[in-house]
Scaffold this active site. Sequence first.
Site, PDB file in Angstrom:
ATOM      1  N   HIS A  20     -69.163  31.122  78.268  1.00 58.67           N
ATOM      2  CA  HIS A  20     -67.993  31.409  77.431  1.00 58.67           C
ATOM      3  C   HIS A  20     -67.498  30.126  76.781  1.00 58.67           C
ATOM      4  CE1 HIS A  20     -65.568  29.696  80.590  1.00 58.67           C
ATOM      5  NE2 HIS A  20     -65.918  30.631  81.466  1.00 58.67           N
ATOM      6  N   HIS A  23     -67.075  26.841  78.754  1.00 64.46           N
ATOM      7  CA  HIS A  23     -68.294  26.050  78.954  1.00 64.46           C
ATOM      8  C   HIS A  23     -68.610  25.245  77.689  1.00 64.46           C
ATOM      9  CE1 HIS A  23     -69.132  29.638  81.694  1.00 64.46           C
ATOM     10  NE2 HIS A  23     -69.025  28.621  82.521  1.00 64.46           N
ATOM     11  N   CYS A 129     -62.400  32.682  99.768  1.00 61.32           N
ATOM     12  CA  CYS A 129     -62.478  33.335  98.450  1.00 61.32           C
ATOM     13  C   CYS A 129     -63.903  33.222  97.949  1.00 61.32           C
ATOM     14  CB  CYS A 129     -61.522  32.692  97.444  1.00 61.32           C
ATOM     15  SG  CYS A 129     -61.760  33.388  95.779  1.00 61.32           S
ATOM     16  N   CYS A 132     -64.221  31.488  94.496  1.00 57.99           N
ATOM     17  CA  CYS A 132     -64.193  30.021  94.527  1.00 57.99           C
ATOM     18  C   CYS A 132     -65.282  29.462  95.408  1.00 57.99           C
ATOM     19  CB  CYS A 132     -62.856  29.514  95.055  1.00 57.99           C
ATOM     20  SG  CYS A 132     -61.443  29.976  94.064  1.00 57.99           S
ATOM     21  N   CYS A 146     -55.787  34.204  96.304  1.00 54.87           N
ATOM     22  CA  CYS A 146     -56.346  33.012  95.666  1.00 54.87           C
ATOM     23  C   CYS A 146     -55.659  32.818  94.327  1.00 54.87           C
ATOM     24  CB  CYS A 146     -57.848  33.197  95.456  1.00 54.87           C
ATOM     25  SG  CYS A 146     -58.538  31.987  94.308  1.00 54.87           S
ATOM     26  N   HIS A 149     -58.206  33.383  91.385  1.00 57.85           N
ATOM     27  CA  HIS A 149     -58.780  34.704  91.136  1.00 57.85           C
ATOM     28  C   HIS A 149     -57.830  35.867  91.364  1.00 57.85           C
ATOM     29  CE1 HIS A 149     -62.381  32.176  91.681  1.00 57.85           C
ATOM     30  NE2 HIS A 149     -62.822  32.927  90.708  1.00 57.85           N
ATOM     31  N   LYS A 303     -56.302  34.069  80.286  1.00 59.79           N
ATOM     32  CA  LYS A 303     -57.182  33.136  80.952  1.00 59.79           C
ATOM     33  C   LYS A 303     -58.639  33.588  80.795  1.00 59.79           C
ATOM     34  CE  LYS A 303     -57.639  31.434  85.586  1.00 59.79           C
ATOM     35  NZ  LYS A 303     -56.954  31.085  86.791  1.00 59.79           N
ATOM     36  N   LYS A 306     -63.640  32.642  85.238  1.00 59.38           N
ATOM     37  CA  LYS A 306     -64.951  32.061  85.455  1.00 59.38           C
ATOM     38  C   LYS A 306     -65.993  33.150  85.659  1.00 59.38           C
ATOM     39  CE  LYS A 306     -63.802  28.938  88.661  1.00 59.38           C
ATOM     40  NZ  LYS A 306     -64.070  27.900  89.658  1.00 59.38           N
TER      41      LYS A 306
HETATM   42 ZN   LIG Z   1     -60.775  32.120  94.232  1.00 65.59          ZN
END
Ligand SMILES: [Zn+2]
Length: 512
Positions: A20, A23, A129, A132, A146, A149, A303, A306
């Site tokens: 995306h 990156h 998580c 992560c 988290c 996330h 946001k 990821k």
């Molecule tokens: Zn996380």
Amino acid sequence: MNTQRLYLSTTIPYVNGRPHLGHALEFVQADVLARHHRLVGDQVRCQTGTDDNALKNVLAAEAEGISPAALVDRNAAAFAALREPLALSFDDFIRTGSDPRHRPGVERLWKACAASGDFYLKRYEGQYCVGCEQFYRPAELVDGLCSEHRTEPELVAEENWFFRLSRYADQLHELISSGTLRIEPAGRRNEVLAFIAGGLEDFSASRPAARARGWGIPVPGDPSQVIYVWWDALGNYVTSLGYGTGGADYQRWWTEADRRVQLVGKPVLRFHAVYWPAILLSAGLPLPTDILVHDLLTVGGRKISKSDSSGDSADPVALAARYGTDAVRWWLLRDVPRVGDADFTPARLIARANDDLANDLGNLVSRAVTLVHRYRQGKVPGVAATPGDPARLAPAGRALAQARRRAPERIAAGLADFDFRAATAAIWDVVEEANRYVERVQPWRLARAERDGDAAAGERLDESLALLIGTCSGLGRELAPFLPGLAARIQAACDDSAGPLPAAEPVFPRLR
Ligand SMILES: [Zn+2]
């Protein structure tokens, strides 16, 4: 001039999804630094790649009902394929899952830390998580979730190898506060120092092979465990140089490089500025010299996660196909601040490209070329005043000559500070001065006066046309690290080495 040997690296994304715009930001930033340093004569190696062995890749593959290898092959190829649409010039692309250089290097790195006595087995239970790939202390969660996330961590209990991070706290604090390991911007350095001062806890360095579904690199001497992400993913910075497989690259680009520069995003700063240097200290290897930290992008106020694709508006390949590589790179370099998150919308990209590249710069080049064709049959007058010699110019040209003369130093200073806006602003001051210069000098009036018999006006017209073409051509050179495509078109438009200038054509057509 002193030249340096620089090893530049980006972080390697895990490939549970497609690339995306976030990156793209880091890749383009690294590319500009690499191109800039190559241009000034430095020796540069620029590297990127993919983190194939992450547990998240395994989970994403399970969700799709395909093998991890198939998922990783497909998605890693999409990352490597960013090279053309983003005009990236990296020298090496490492895929940690399949590159034969990687596993021997990770094993060697692990064994070096083990030889320092920095691993011990510990039964561990914690909030984990998966997004992560990290255990969190309760105090680090927000409402039990988290913060990255917004998901509830799983309770995981298992026996792992732990790394004695605590042993390196004082040393790390000293290296970072003294600037031996430089972290930019300063606010990020201070965050790292505060984190270290708050006390470093040993962290888990392996995972049970069963939970990793056998994916990843087994712990040397303990095949019931696989090496966790830190040695595996972070290790790429040295494994790609042949740290575990031999050859001269490791010595050339790691131990003997003048600078080892690592670009990282804010969320992974702690791992790069604390875990990674501690691993290197443990293994007895040199540390990076510079860690350059960028903030995050949002897209339309949301946001970019990821782990999920935010649709076409965040797909750098689709954006480059639609608006062109130059427009995408320019937005990332000119609109994204050094500190603070930036919000992307296609409308902002279009406005930035049209204002700067089509209007300010594109019109300047077209105008300069058109004037040379109209008044000098396409032949650039041979009185080129150099930017180093403003005193020789009529007063109207001095501000422009000065902006040109100062630009290289300001660009270098901006890039050294990891401030792409400052670097591009130095270029834009030249563009704006050049446009002011045209309005002030009004070459068309000089041409009329010349036609009416004023020979001095003819000389001033020669001077102004030479200065304008020289300026545009210089802009082509200065822009080359930032916008290689547009820079090449500008230089071609101003090239009279083989006769008259080519006919004026827009170097950057307006976007709609
Ligand atoms: Zn996380």
